[in-house]
Write a protein that holds these residues in place. Structure first.
Motif, PDB file in Angstrom:
ATOM      1  N   ILE A  22       0.854  -1.190   0.000  1.00  0.00           N
ATOM      2  CA  ILE A  22       0.000   0.000   0.000  1.00  0.00           C
ATOM      3  C   ILE A  22       0.890   1.241   0.000  1.00  0.00           C
ATOM      4  O   ILE A  22       1.848   1.315   0.768  1.00  0.00           O
ATOM      5  CB  ILE A  22      -0.920   0.009   1.240  1.00  0.00           C
ATOM      6  N   ILE A  23       0.541   2.195  -0.854  1.00  0.00           N
ATOM      7  CA  ILE A  23       1.282   3.451  -0.912  1.00  0.00           C
ATOM      8  C   ILE A  23       0.299   4.585  -0.651  1.00  0.00           C
ATOM      9  O   ILE A  23      -0.718   4.713  -1.332  1.00  0.00           O
ATOM     10  CB  ILE A  23       1.970   3.641  -2.272  1.00  0.00           C
ATOM     11  N   LEU A  24       0.607   5.379   0.371  1.00  0.00           N
ATOM     12  CA  LEU A  24      -0.219   6.531   0.738  1.00  0.00           C
ATOM     13  C   LEU A  24       0.573   7.796   0.466  1.00  0.00           C
ATOM     14  O   LEU A  24       1.755   7.881   0.808  1.00  0.00           O
ATOM     15  CB  LEU A  24      -0.584   6.461   2.225  1.00  0.00           C
ATOM     16  N   VAL A  25      -0.076   8.790  -0.125  1.00  0.00           N
ATOM     17  CA  VAL A  25       0.585  10.034  -0.516  1.00  0.00           C
ATOM     18  C   VAL A  25      -0.037  11.193   0.260  1.00  0.00           C
ATOM     19  O   VAL A  25      -1.257  11.281   0.394  1.00  0.00           O
ATOM     20  CB  VAL A  25       0.430  10.269  -2.036  1.00  0.00           C
ATOM     21  N   THR A  26       0.801  12.085   0.759  1.00  0.00           N
ATOM     22  CA  THR A  26       0.294  13.234   1.500  1.00  0.00           C
ATOM     23  C   THR A  26      -0.466  14.180   0.560  1.00  0.00           C
ATOM     24  O   THR A  26      -0.229  14.211  -0.648  1.00  0.00           O
ATOM     25  CB  THR A  26       1.431  14.024   2.169  1.00  0.00           C
TER      26      THR A  26
END
Length: 150
Positions: A22-26
């Motif tokens: 999982i990749i979360l971006v601000t």
């Protein structure tokens, strides 16, 4: 990973080995990932994973995004897990009123509304595809049952 080293998980009526990257971006790709932000984020993610009966296998941040490797049970809907991760980390981080966050992000948001999730683990897709496609082939090797003679 060889068959002998494989970590299978079990539940009622299920055996599984599910992993997601999982990749979360601000929000606005703001560079707010300081060591203390990452540390609090990891602690919060561990709590969320425990509630969902998941395991946070790996976690790392870069200046504007976070990477997670999660093992999860089939009953867990990934979109619900990710939403809970984003909500809880955002809330906990905003409560700190740290300047690196307050100066870079305004409003109630910490994360971009989008995210990336990639399934991973097990055999390569091409091998699984061949396995599925070859199920009815006549040259497929079947295990012969031993006949018991009276």
């Amino acid at each position: 990973m060889s068959e002998n080293n494989h970590d299978w998980h079990t539940g009622r009526h299920v055996v599984y080995d599910l992993h997601a990257h999982i990749i979360l971006v601000t929000k606005y790709r703001r560079q707010v990932m300081t060591p203390r932000v990452s540390q609090l984020m990891k602690a919060t993610l561990l709590e969320v994973c425990e509630r969902f009966e998941c395991t946070l296998d790996a976690f790392e941040t870069d200046r504007d995004h976070a990477h997670l490797l999660v093992t999860y049970p089939p009953k867990t809907q990934l979109s619900t897990l990710v939403m809970s991760m984003k909500t809880n980390t955002s809330k906990r981080l905003r409560e700190q009123h740290w300047p690196e966050i307050k100066q870079a992000l305004w409003g109630k948001h910490f994360w971009s509304p989008s995210y990336c999730v990639v399934s991973c683990g097990g055999a390569p897709l091409e091998i699984v595809k061949q396995y599925v496609e070859n199920q009815q082939k006549p040259n497929r090797k079947y295990r012969k049952k031993k006949q018991v003679t009276p």
